[in-house]
Design a protein around this motif. Structure first.
Motif, PDB file in Angstrom:
ATOM      1  N   TYR B 206       0.967  -1.220  -0.068  1.00 39.97           N
ATOM      2  CA  TYR B 206       0.070  -0.001   0.038  1.00 39.97           C
ATOM      3  C   TYR B 206       1.078   1.365   0.236  1.00 39.97           C
ATOM      4  O   TYR B 206       0.628   2.129  -0.806  1.00 39.97           O
ATOM      5  CB  TYR B 206      -1.130   0.029   1.304  1.00 39.97           C
ATOM      6  CG  TYR B 206      -1.692   1.279   1.473  1.00 39.97           C
ATOM      7  CD1 TYR B 206      -1.606   2.122   2.498  1.00 39.97           C
ATOM      8  CD2 TYR B 206      -2.679   1.446   0.204  1.00 39.97           C
ATOM      9  CE1 TYR B 206      -2.538   3.498   2.349  1.00 39.97           C
ATOM     10  CE2 TYR B 206      -3.630   2.584   0.274  1.00 39.97           C
ATOM     11  CZ  TYR B 206      -3.330   3.425   1.446  1.00 39.97           C
ATOM     12  OH  TYR B 206      -4.165   4.722   1.485  1.00 39.97           O
ATOM     13  N   ALA B 209       2.541   1.521  -3.303  1.00 38.94           N
ATOM     14  CA  ALA B 209       1.581   2.117  -4.381  1.00 38.94           C
ATOM     15  C   ALA B 209       1.448   3.704  -4.356  1.00 38.94           C
ATOM     16  O   ALA B 209       1.556   4.532  -5.465  1.00 38.94           O
ATOM     17  CB  ALA B 209       0.309   1.505  -4.058  1.00 38.94           C
ATOM     18  N   ARG B 210       1.222   4.206  -3.017  1.00 37.99           N
ATOM     19  CA  ARG B 210       1.108   5.354  -2.914  1.00 37.99           C
ATOM     20  C   ARG B 210       2.299   6.438  -3.255  1.00 37.99           C
ATOM     21  O   ARG B 210       2.244   7.472  -3.952  1.00 37.99           O
ATOM     22  CB  ARG B 210       0.565   5.748  -1.596  1.00 37.99           C
ATOM     23  CG  ARG B 210      -0.752   5.248  -1.066  1.00 37.99           C
ATOM     24  CD  ARG B 210      -1.537   6.072  -0.653  1.00 37.99           C
ATOM     25  NE  ARG B 210      -2.098   7.179  -0.999  1.00 37.99           N
ATOM     26  CZ  ARG B 210      -2.278   8.459  -0.448  1.00 37.99           C
ATOM     27  NH1 ARG B 210      -2.109   8.528   0.665  1.00 37.99           N
ATOM     28  NH2 ARG B 210      -2.532   9.447  -1.091  1.00 37.99           N
ATOM     29  N   ARG B 213       3.014   6.427  -7.005  1.00 40.29           N
ATOM     30  CA  ARG B 213       2.273   7.075  -7.812  1.00 40.29           C
ATOM     31  C   ARG B 213       2.682   8.665  -7.685  1.00 40.29           C
ATOM     32  O   ARG B 213       2.859   9.365  -8.525  1.00 40.29           O
ATOM     33  CB  ARG B 213       0.887   6.934  -7.103  1.00 40.29           C
ATOM     34  CG  ARG B 213      -0.249   8.304  -7.501  1.00 40.29           C
ATOM     35  CD  ARG B 213      -1.609   7.972  -7.388  1.00 40.29           C
ATOM     36  NE  ARG B 213      -2.474   9.213  -7.407  1.00 40.29           N
ATOM     37  CZ  ARG B 213      -3.677   9.430  -7.625  1.00 40.29           C
ATOM     38  NH1 ARG B 213      -4.097   8.515  -8.657  1.00 40.29           N
ATOM     39  NH2 ARG B 213      -4.305  10.245  -7.532  1.00 40.29           N
ATOM     40  N   ALA B 221       2.963   1.618  -9.534  1.00 46.65           N
ATOM     41  CA  ALA B 221       1.914   1.863  -8.507  1.00 46.65           C
ATOM     42  C   ALA B 221       0.814   0.946  -8.646  1.00 46.65           C
ATOM     43  O   ALA B 221       0.350   0.167  -7.756  1.00 46.65           O
ATOM     44  CB  ALA B 221       1.372   3.341  -8.745  1.00 46.65           C
ATOM     45  N   GLU B 222       0.297   0.577  -9.931  1.00 43.26           N
ATOM     46  CA  GLU B 222      -0.934  -0.354 -10.326  1.00 43.26           C
ATOM     47  C   GLU B 222      -0.546  -1.827 -10.067  1.00 43.26           C
ATOM     48  O   GLU B 222      -1.077  -2.534  -9.391  1.00 43.26           O
ATOM     49  CB  GLU B 222      -1.258  -0.427 -11.765  1.00 43.26           C
ATOM     50  CG  GLU B 222      -2.038   1.033 -11.981  1.00 43.26           C
ATOM     51  CD  GLU B 222      -2.431   1.233 -13.443  1.00 43.26           C
ATOM     52  OE1 GLU B 222      -1.980   0.353 -14.260  1.00 43.26           O
ATOM     53  OE2 GLU B 222      -2.816   2.289 -13.602  1.00 43.26           O
ATOM     54  N   VAL B 225      -0.782  -2.075  -6.203  1.00 50.08           N
ATOM     55  CA  VAL B 225      -1.994  -2.272  -5.532  1.00 50.08           C
ATOM     56  C   VAL B 225      -2.669  -3.607  -5.845  1.00 50.08           C
ATOM     57  O   VAL B 225      -3.161  -4.156  -5.156  1.00 50.08           O
ATOM     58  CB  VAL B 225      -3.008  -1.175  -6.599  1.00 50.08           C
ATOM     59  CG1 VAL B 225      -4.490  -1.530  -6.316  1.00 50.08           C
ATOM     60  CG2 VAL B 225      -2.680   0.231  -6.357  1.00 50.08           C
TER      61      VAL B 225
END
Lengths: 606, 474
Positions: B206, B209-210, B213, B221-222, B225
């Motif tokens: 998590y 991902a942030r 991004r 990032a994807e 996720v």
């Protein structure tokens, strides 16, 4: 003399009186009068004298708004019994004041008791010969043809057929219902022809124009695959039977319906990409979170990741909940997520999100950086600790004191037994909360150590000391005196009407939009109220958000001590912008599209 | 700070939290210890009444014995009575200030009450007693992060990186701090190290991902996720004997059942079966245990026992879709297809939205070549849960069998995302459908994509099979 001047005279004599009349008052014709005036219609009300006393007075019974929600509680702990129902504030008869629709529950799996249907109350706000204002509600449900017997959950309001009056969409534990307003005080059930019903348990819904074709489409949040026959058995911490939580069941998919403009909708859930993610949907709100001029959707999912459906501007959406930071808390875990308040409390021009959660989680404020990247800022805003002991539902940003800064109201009520109430009837009762936004106060006056939002519930009067099982909350100026009032629904309990007394003396402006031929109320438009030496106030024209409820579509902007408004700029849902100057404060202004100065097109995203 | 003796707390109810000032202030303390919480266990449900009553009486009999009072606190914590547990721990700590357990457990209770600042104080008290207790150090670092004391939090996380047991969690903490300070490159480094050590660390994905991004690394990032979605709230195990002593206190039927469910989810089928039978021995009316045992005995391939549990649950009036589904699976594993079909239909009668029953029923219908019936069931499963990829894959296969390649392509296209270990075969199916529809070029592309992905996931046989099919196209 406009009825809106009278409260100033009344207040000079003391508190406004709210009385229940036995005869129907004469209908007001403000709406028609407004239409005759042409370009911009003014309902003038000079600033009233500030009155001492609590900011809200509970007035439901006194005004004839008598309604008790029926959960149908059977002793079987069916999950639906705990979810409550919503309310709508809307002007169904176009007489210029807000009427109230209250959603009813009933027996699960069987027919409801006689009389326990959803109810419509007409607002008969009247001005007497001495200028005395009387707020009175009359139950017109049967006459209007909306005595709906479904196990209701929520209500969404909009003029979906663009005929100039507001229609109703009802969600339920079971098939939904669409009631078309006939314009003559009656409604017709058009569910079958509209094509907007499915067997899933639906909760909140939102009308919004996602494809910018001028008519309002419909998003429906659906919850869980609970059925009466498949009811599961759950227990509280000490081993007594209790209601199950959302993790006992599986989420069911939400729905997006495209309005075809002919009274019918097409299910475009799959085509729009909405089926790519699921969650236990309880709240929904439309907003433009990346400020590209296209409406996005935020869905609050119970104990499952929230979704931020970003409009791809091609009929499709992409879920950016996780990447945007709105799916989880800062530690990466999903929270309760029931009610939603979407607005601009820091007056920086973008829409932030406030979500209510369950006891022990605290409620969250996701602060937007303007590009749909959010930060979990609950601690910095001061809403973490004060909300730890609450389970929240209906909520919204409202400027209750008209000081120009958006405050926060939350209605609360538990879904599982509260230990200190064990052995009592309805052991789920909690108080409501009111937070005052201190961003506008000089640093010396603001309690900075508490964060930007200060919990003022203790000083907010008896309406905030009652312990009930709050669920829906609907916001709007019910008595047309220039401030925001609140209707609160209680699970298995009476409706509450909180009449605002706090804003008298502060300047304000209300804006109603009109456009043709479609989306006639301008739902989804963003209104910017520009002021001299003060931040621009950004307010979205919407009826959605909160929990299972619909609110007044008129914009309410508190102006504080200064009535100076330099301009009002409307960012229409299709991307065009229009500007008006010469707007006077302390009145409701109707801005008709085409009567202002059109600005260059919004064009590419920022 | 402990409440002063004699202070009335908020309101009434079966558990009265008004404090009683008890005599016997320890000689060495100038301030009397806070009072014992007042309880009314006679009002508790039967499941908890005896256990709590017994311990409460002991504490009342020996109110100045830190161990007795602390034991009451432990039991109250085990039964999730947070306010009462906190009161007991505060008194226990005052009576026995050298015992680590009381302030440490109090801190955990305070965290549950979201009284984070007080939790910080309690953890500091605990560490002043034993500075080496790792769970307390890690917990303090995390709570300081939650309340926004990033500097103090960092000072605690940094040395924990050097300890094997706490390294992954400490890296996640440092990553979160770096991200909060806008140092996303540093955050990514920390999170990547964390998942390198513990690949199932969802919290790290998590954070990744942030931060990816924020750095504009959208594809990364994807992927992060997707990995986050794969894992639940899993953390590396850190031995915490003090907290473990609370978990073992509940011997009632429901707690035993919950332990059984957890064992089942962790893959310990024999342990889960034993826990469930123990729960039933304690409380024969616990019908859910019978229902769960259907599936557990099925996993153990003890068909007779599974059947017996199913009959017992039915005889008790239990009528739950999951149970009928489990029974249907057990029957299917024995090749009793007709009986399995009847059980799936029973599940759907109870809950028409039971998607696993729809999918499995579809497979039974497929087995007897009722392809239209299978399509109907798969379609209903997908409508009720569009993210149920297996059902959508089955729906696509049936369309292909029925010669409707276009519809099959539509279903398989929807399976491209998310990318996981199942995606290679979905892409292979898409490739097949495209070729059958006459679109050989796109079919070849999809096939190549499937082959590459299969290789990435180590699915060598699948990759070989796809390669063989692609070769035929040439």
């Amino acid at each position: 003399m406009s009825d809106r001047i009278l409260p100033a005279l009344r207040r000079a004599q003391g508190r406004p009186e709210l009385s229940r009349g036995t005869a129907e008052a004469g209908r007001r014709t403000i709406g028609l009068f407004a239409g005759l005036l042409g370009v911009a219609t003014l309902l003038v009300l000079p600033p009233a004298v500030r009155v001492a006393g609590p900011p809200f007075i509970e007035s439901a019974a006194a005004t004839g708004l008598t309604f008790t929600h029926d959960t149908g509680a059977s002793g079987q702990y069916y999950m639906a019994e705990q979810m409550g129902a919503g309310a709508a504030l809307f002007d169904f008869d176009n007489d210029g004041d807000l009427d109230v629709f209250l959603v009813q529950g009933g027996a699960l799996g069987g027919s409801s008791k006689p009389g326990t249907t959803s109810r419509l109350f007409r607002n008969d706000l009247a001005i007497g010969p001495e200028g005395r204002r009387t707020l009175k509600f009359t139950d017109v449900t049967d006459r209007a043809g909306v005595a709906w017997r479904g196990y209701g959950m929520g209500v969404a309001v909009a003029d979906y057929d663009n005929d100039g009056d507001s229609d109703l969409f009802l969600t339920s534990f079971g098939p939904e219902a669409m009631f078309r307003n006939n314009g003559d005080g009656t409604f017709t059930d058009v569910t079958a022809t509209a094509g907007v019903s499915d067997p899933f348990w639906s909760t909140s819904a939102s009308f919004f124009d996602y494809d910018r074709d001028g008519d309002l489409d419909l998003f429906v949040a659906n919850y869980l695959d609970f059925t009466v026959a498949d009811n599961k058995t759950c227990y509280d911490s000490l081993g007594a039977r209790d209601y199950c939580g959302p993790r006992a069941y599986r989420p069911v998919p939400d729905r997006l319906y495209r309005n075809e403009g002919n009274g019918r909708f097409t299910d475009v859930t799959e085509a729009a990409g909405i089926s790519r993610a699921d969650g236990a949907g309880l709240g929904v709100v439309a907003g433009d979170y990346n400020r590209d001029g296209w409406l996005d959707l935020f869905v609050a999912n119970d104990a499952t990741p929230n979704q931020l459906w970003m409009n791809q501007r091609n009929g499709r959406f992409a879920d950016e909940g996780v990447l945007s930071g709105t799916a989880f808390n800062a530690a990466g875990n999903p929270e309760g997520s029931m009610g939603i308040a979407s607005g601009d409390p820091d007056a920086d021009g973008d829409e932030d999100l406030f979500i209510t959660n369950i006891i022990g989680e605290t409620f969250v404020l996701y602060e937007n950086d303007g590009r749909a990247t959010f930060e979990d800022a609950r601690a910095r805003w001061g809403v973490a600790q004060p909300t730890a002991a609450f389970t929240g539902f209906g909520t919204d940003w409202i400027d209750y004191d008209n000081d120009g800064w958006l405050d926060l109201f939350i209605t609360n009520g538990a879904v599982n037994l509260i230990e200190s109430q064990r052995g009592q009837p309805l052991p789920f009762r909690m108080k409501n909360l009111l937070f005052h936004n201190t961003l506008g106060l000089p640093a010396v006056a603001a309690k900075r150590e508490g964060g930007r939002l200060t919990n003022v519930s203790a000083e907010a009067g008896p309406a905030f000391t009652m312990e009930e099982i709050g669920r829906g909350a609907s916001f709007g100026d019910i008595d047309n005196d220039g401030d925001t009032d609140i209707v609160v629904t209680n699970n298995g309990g009476p409706v509450r009407l909180l009449i605002n007394q706090a804003a008298a003396g502060a300047h304000w402006l209300q804006v109603r939009l009109e456009q043709q031929p479609g989306n006639r109320q301008g739902i989804g438009a963003m209104v910017a109220v520009e002021r001299v030496g003060k931040p621009t106030l950004w307010r979205r024209v919407k009826t959605d958000g909160s929990y299972a409820s619909a609110s007044d579509s008129r914009i309410q902007a508190g102006l504080g001590e200064s009535a100076a408004v330099t301009a009002v700029v409307v960012h229409w849902p299709d991307g065009r912008q229009e500007r008006w100057t010469g707007i006077q404060a302390d009145r409701l202004v109707t801005l008709r599209r085409g009567t202002g100065q059109m600005l260059p097109s919004a064009g590419d995203p920022k | 700070m402990p409440a002063a003796a004699g202070t009335m707390l908020a309101p009434a109810g079966p558990i009265l939290l008004s404090f009683i000032a008890l005599a016997g202030t320890p000689a060495q303390s100038k301030v009397p210890p806070p009072a014992l919480p007042r309880l009314a266990p006679e009002t508790f449900p039967a499941a908890s009444r005896e256990a709590i009553s017994r311990q409460y009486k002991e504490a009342l009999a020996r109110p100045n014995d830190g161990a007795a009072v602390g034991s009451l606190g432990r039991l109250l914590q085990a039964w999730e009575q947070w306010d009462a547990a906190h009161a007991a721990y505060v008194r226990a700590h005052a009576l026995a200030p050298a015992v680590l357990d009381w302030p440490y457990l109090d801190a955990i209770v305070l965290q549950r009450l979201v009284r984070q600042r007080e939790a910080v104080d309690a953890l500091r008290q605990a560490l002043s007693i034993n500075a080496d207790y790792l769970p307390a150090k890690l917990r303090l670092a995390e709570v300081l992060l939650e309340v926004g004391d990033l500097q103090d939090s960092r000072k605690l996380f940094e040395p924990l990186v050097s300890v094997t047991a706490t390294e992954p969690a400490a890296l996640v903490g440092l990553g979160r701090i770096a991200a909060a300070e806008g140092r996303h490159e540093d955050a990514v480094r920390a999170f990547e190290r964390a998942v390198g050590l513990f690949p199932e660390l969802a919290a790290a994905y998590y954070g990744l991902a942030r931060s990816y991004r924020a750095l504009g690394r959208t594809a990364d990032a994807e992927r992060a996720v997707s990995r986050h979605a794969q894992y639940g709230a899993r953390w590396p195990r850190l031995d915490d004997p003090i907290l473990a002593s609370v978990a073992t206190l509940r011997e009632d039927a429901r707690a035993t059942l919950q332990r059984g469910i957890a064992l089942g989810e962790a893959g310990d089928v024999p342990g889960a079966i034993k826990a469930h039978t123990d729960a039933l021995a304690r409380d024969p009316s616990l019908v859910q245990a019978h229902a769960n045992l259907v599936g557990l005995y099925g996993r153990a391939q003890d068909w007779a026992a599974a059947e017996e549990q199913y009959r017992a649950a039915i005889a008790s009036g239990f009528n739950n879709a999951d149970m009928h589904y489990d029974y249907a699976v057990v029957l299917g594993l024995q090749g009793k297809w007709d009986a399995a079909e009847a059980a799936y239909r029973k599940a759907l009668e109870v809950n028409p939205l039971h998607v696993q029953s729809r999918n499995n029923l579809g497979q039974l219908l497929e087995r007897r070549r009722d392809f239209d019936g299978a399509i109907s069931e798969y379609r209903q499963a997908v409508e009720a849960q569009p993210t149920f990829r297996l059902a959508r894959f089955n729906l696509g296969r049936m369309h292909l069998v029925k010669g409707d390649a276009r519809q099959a392509i539509s279903e398989f296209e929807a399976l491209r995302q998310p990318i996981d270990a199942e995606t290679p075969r979905y892409l292979f199916a898409l490739s097949t459908a495209l070729v059958r529809a006459g679109n050989v070029t796109d079919g070849r592309k999809a096939g190549a994509e499937a082959q590459n992905l299969a290789a990435q996931f180590g699915q060598t046989e699948l990759a070989r099979a796809i390669a063989a099919e692609l070769a035929k196209l040439k």
